[in-house]
Scaffold this active site. Structure first.
Site, PDB file in Angstrom:
ATOM      1  CB  CYS A   1      91.912  51.242  91.111  1.00 55.86           C
ATOM      2  SG  CYS A   1      92.594  52.191  89.770  1.00 55.86           S
TER       3      CYS A   1
ATOM      4  CB  CYS B   1      86.552  57.754  88.488  1.00 62.80           C
ATOM      5  SG  CYS B   1      88.288  58.167  88.664  1.00 62.80           S
TER       6      CYS B   1
HETATM    7  N1  DGL Z   1      89.581  55.506  87.199  1.00 67.13           N
HETATM    8  C1  DGL Z   1      90.689  55.640  88.099  1.00 67.13           C
HETATM    9  C2  DGL Z   1      90.276  55.132  89.490  1.00 67.13           C
HETATM   10  O1  DGL Z   1      89.342  54.372  89.652  1.00 67.13           O
HETATM   11  C3  DGL Z   1      91.916  54.891  87.611  1.00 67.13           C
HETATM   12  C4  DGL Z   1      92.566  55.495  86.383  1.00 67.13           C
HETATM   13  C5  DGL Z   1      93.107  56.908  86.597  1.00 67.13           C
HETATM   14  O2  DGL Z   1      94.169  57.074  87.243  1.00 67.13           O
HETATM   15  O3  DGL Z   1      92.495  57.842  86.086  1.00 67.13           O
HETATM   16  O4  DGL Z   1      90.891  55.525  90.445  1.00 67.13           O
END
Ligand code: DGL
Length: 269
Positions: A188, A77
């Site tokens: 992301c 993430c």
């Molecule tokens: N997994 C998050 C990222 O890569 C995107 C989704 C979220 O906002 O939790 O930033």
């Protein structure tokens, strides 16, 4: 660092199921590695939450995976990597890799990169973590960042080629393209699924940096370097832990993973 077992699984985690794009890249690059995935589907999205809350959640997830005896932690993430990477490194006895370090190194790996655009959640962009990590590489580059909160729900909706998504990408990329970026970091987890559309909108001359692919390369290099690659040549085990099974979980999860999603366990804290 204590002796780690090469047969132990790699622990990968994300705020939701977007991190399955990283698992998919790992499965393709390292087909004999066992993988444990944790997606905090009950509390996603993290990208608009406070740093304090994200650090708290991140710690819980890292502790959960460490208890399962993983040999490596992969912060898939971008939002967690942006604000809570140190939290994980401080508590982990196993190596920790995060998508931002991987993406930043890859962004400057091409010596022609001069003007780098980064897209991500509002928390990732506000943290400035990508810009910092890119500048730490010492390359003479400028970094332009843009928060793109609407791209996450559009991907989950499966609108990968939809006109609405195209217009949204055009709008978000406008300021970056006005700054003549030559590289675009997809900062992301769901972004890799938008690669064809983003490439089209950005134009063929802009190099896209896919953090999922980059991360898989980094993991492969680390396992090699530390002699931690799994030498067992039988089909690996994949297990998925989530904190909720929301509507359309299976469909969306399989879209991210690019294959059937089985062995899903629901964790209640
Ligand atoms: N997994 C998050 C990222 O890569 C995107 C989704 C979220 O906002 O939790 O930033």
């Amino acid at each position: 660092m204590t002796d780690l077992d090469p047969c132990a699984p790699i622990g990968v985690f994300d705020s939701g199921i977007g991190g399955l794009t990283v698992v998919r890249a790992l499965m393709e690059r390292l087909p004999f590695e066992n993988i444990l995935y944790f997606g905090d589907t009950a509390r996603v999205p993290y990208g608009v939450k406070s740093v304090e809350t994200i650090c708290h959640y991140t710690r819980e997830i890292a502790e959960f995976l460490l208890q399962k005896q993983v040999k490596l932690l992969v912060i898939a993430c971008n939002t967690m990597a942006a604000v809570a990477s140190q939290v994980v490194k401080d508590l982990s006895a196993v190596p920790v890799l995060d998508v931002i370090d991987a993406g930043a190194a890859h962004a400057v790996a091409d010596a022609r990169a001069r003007r780098i655009g980064v897209i991500g959640t509002p928390t990732t962009i506000n943290s400035n973590a990508y810009a910092q990590a890119i500048h730490e590489q010492g390359a003479p580059v400028r970094v332009y960042s843009q928060a793109c909160p609407l791209l996450v729900p559009l991907v989950e909706e499966g609108w990968l080629e939809h006109e609405v998504t195209r217009l949204t990408c055009q709008e978000y990329l406008k300021p970056l393209l006005a700054n003549h970026i030559d590289t675009l970091v997809l900062g992301c987890t769901p972004h890799p699924l938008l690669k064809p559309l983003l490439q089209e909108v950005a134009g063929g001359a802009v190099r896209l940096v896919d953090s999922a692919e980059t991360m898989a390369e980094r993991v492969a290099a680390l396992l090699d370097e530390r002699q931690l690659a799994n030498g067992v040549r039988t089909p690996p085990s994949y297990e998925f832990f989530v904190t909720d099974v929301p509507l359309r979980f299976q469909t969306i999860g399989e879209r991210f993973l690019g294959r059937g999603l089985r062995n899903v366990h629901v964790v209640k804290w």
